[in-house]
Design a protein around this motif. Structure first.
Motif, short mmCIF file in Angstrom:
data_model
loop_
_atom_site.label_atom_id
_atom_site.label_comp_id
_atom_site.label_asym_id
_atom_site.label_seq_id
_atom_site.Cartn_x
_atom_site.Cartn_y
_atom_site.Cartn_z
N VAL A 8 0.85 -1.20 0.00
CA VAL A 8 0.00 0.00 0.00
C VAL A 8 0.88 1.25 0.00
CG1 VAL A 8 -1.70 1.34 1.31
CG2 VAL A 8 -1.98 -1.14 1.07
N VAL A 9 1.94 1.23 0.80
CA VAL A 9 2.87 2.38 0.83
C VAL A 9 3.49 2.58 -0.55
CG1 VAL A 9 5.01 3.29 1.82
CG2 VAL A 9 3.34 2.15 3.30
N LYS A 10 3.87 1.49 -1.21
CA LYS A 10 4.44 1.60 -2.56
C LYS A 10 3.43 2.21 -3.54
CE LYS A 10 7.73 -2.20 -2.05
NZ LYS A 10 8.93 -1.42 -2.06
N LEU A 11 2.17 1.82 -3.41
CA LEU A 11 1.14 2.42 -4.27
C LEU A 11 1.01 3.92 -4.01
CD1 LEU A 11 -1.58 -0.36 -4.26
CD2 LEU A 11 -0.23 0.41 -6.22
N TYR A 12 1.03 4.30 -2.73
CA TYR A 12 0.99 5.73 -2.41
C TYR A 12 2.20 6.45 -3.01
CZ TYR A 12 -2.99 5.84 0.81
OH TYR A 12 -4.26 5.81 1.34
N ASP A 13 3.38 5.84 -2.91
CA ASP A 13 4.58 6.45 -3.49
C ASP A 13 4.40 6.65 -5.00
OD1 ASP A 13 5.89 6.60 -1.04
OD2 ASP A 13 7.02 4.73 -1.35
N LEU A 14 3.86 5.63 -5.66
CA LEU A 14 3.66 5.72 -7.11
C LEU A 14 2.64 6.78 -7.49
CD1 LEU A 14 3.66 1.92 -8.01
CD2 LEU A 14 5.43 3.60 -8.56
N VAL A 15 1.56 6.86 -6.74
CA VAL A 15 0.54 7.86 -7.08
C VAL A 15 1.08 9.27 -6.82
CG1 VAL A 15 -0.77 7.96 -4.91
CG2 VAL A 15 -1.93 8.36 -7.06
N LEU A 16 1.85 9.43 -5.76
CA LEU A 16 2.42 10.76 -5.49
C LEU A 16 3.43 11.14 -6.57
CD1 LEU A 16 2.74 10.46 -1.62
CD2 LEU A 16 1.20 11.98 -2.89
N GLN A 17 4.25 10.19 -7.01
CA GLN A 17 5.18 10.46 -8.10
C GLN A 17 4.42 10.89 -9.36
OE1 GLN A 17 7.50 6.91 -8.60
NE2 GLN A 17 8.48 7.11 -6.60
N ALA A 18 3.32 10.19 -9.63
CA ALA A 18 2.52 10.52 -10.81
C ALA A 18 1.92 11.92 -10.72
CB ALA A 18 1.42 9.47 -11.01
N THR A 19 1.60 12.38 -9.50
CA THR A 19 1.06 13.74 -9.38
C THR A 19 2.14 14.77 -9.71
OG1 THR A 19 1.54 14.00 -7.00
CG2 THR A 19 -0.63 13.10 -7.61
N TYR A 20 3.39 14.48 -9.34
CA TYR A 20 4.47 15.41 -9.68
C TYR A 20 4.72 15.44 -11.19
CZ TYR A 20 5.62 16.32 -4.82
OH TYR A 20 5.57 16.73 -3.50
N ARG A 21 4.49 14.32 -11.86
CA ARG A 21 4.64 14.28 -13.32
C ARG A 21 3.37 14.78 -14.02
NH1 ARG A 21 6.54 9.21 -12.03
NH2 ARG A 21 4.70 8.27 -12.96
N ASP A 26 0.60 13.20 -14.42
CA ASP A 26 0.15 12.10 -15.27
C ASP A 26 -1.23 11.65 -14.80
OD1 ASP A 26 -0.29 9.72 -16.63
OD2 ASP A 26 1.77 9.01 -16.38
N GLU A 27 -2.25 12.29 -15.36
CA GLU A 27 -3.63 12.07 -14.93
C GLU A 27 -4.03 10.59 -15.00
OE1 GLU A 27 -8.16 13.06 -16.44
OE2 GLU A 27 -6.51 14.26 -17.21
N GLU A 28 -3.72 9.94 -16.10
CA GLU A 28 -4.15 8.54 -16.26
C GLU A 28 -3.48 7.63 -15.24
OE1 GLU A 28 -6.72 7.40 -18.05
OE2 GLU A 28 -6.98 9.54 -18.41
N ARG A 29 -2.21 7.85 -15.00
CA ARG A 29 -1.49 7.02 -14.02
C ARG A 29 -2.06 7.25 -12.62
NH1 ARG A 29 1.28 2.56 -13.21
NH2 ARG A 29 3.17 2.79 -12.01
N VAL A 30 -2.32 8.51 -12.28
CA VAL A 30 -2.91 8.83 -10.98
C VAL A 30 -4.24 8.08 -10.82
CG1 VAL A 30 -3.95 10.65 -9.56
CG2 VAL A 30 -1.77 11.07 -10.71
N LYS A 31 -5.10 8.19 -11.82
CA LYS A 31 -6.41 7.54 -11.74
C LYS A 31 -6.28 6.02 -11.69
CE LYS A 31 -8.42 9.64 -15.18
NZ LYS A 31 -9.41 10.19 -16.13
#
Length: 108
Positions: free
Chosen positions: A22-35, A37-42
């Motif tokens: 779950v922490v890794k998923l949060y890390d990935l979604v936060l990284q996607a917000t910095y990029r 990347d709407e589709e990745r975030v969703k």
């Protein structure tokens, strides 16, 4: 020859506890917000939604929060998503570390 970084990442996922995932998923979604990347975030938020266990109380609240963040992604409000998810990420990380410590016989 395999990319050593990908091998390491794959092994880290295989050895991670559910909370660490779950922490890794949060890390990935936060990284996607910095990029921005709407589709990745969703997509990552959809994965978090799919992983919810509605037998436990916070699932309903997390579901609403993740859906709200998906809506924010559509509006490109990435800063607000980070404001919501970063504290949650930190809480999951603390819980995962506490769990890891208790499995290793270490008390906090």
């Amino acid at each position: 020859m395999q990319n050593p970084q990908k091998v390491y990442q794959r092994q880290a996922v295989k050895n991670a506890s559910p909370m660490q995932l779950v922490v890794k998923l949060y890390d990935l979604v936060l990284q996607a917000t910095y990029r921005e990347d709407e589709e990745r975030v969703k997509d990552i938020l959809a994965t978090l939604i799919e992983s919810l266990n509605f037998d436990y109380e916070p699932a309903d609240e997390l579901f609403q929060l993740y859906k709200y963040c998906q809506d924010l992604a559509r509006k490109k409000e990435y800063g607000e998503i980070r404001e919501i998810l970063e504290p949650l990420r930190d809480a999951w990380d603390q819980a995962a570390n506490k769990e890891k410590g208790s499995r290793n016989g270490i008390s906090a």
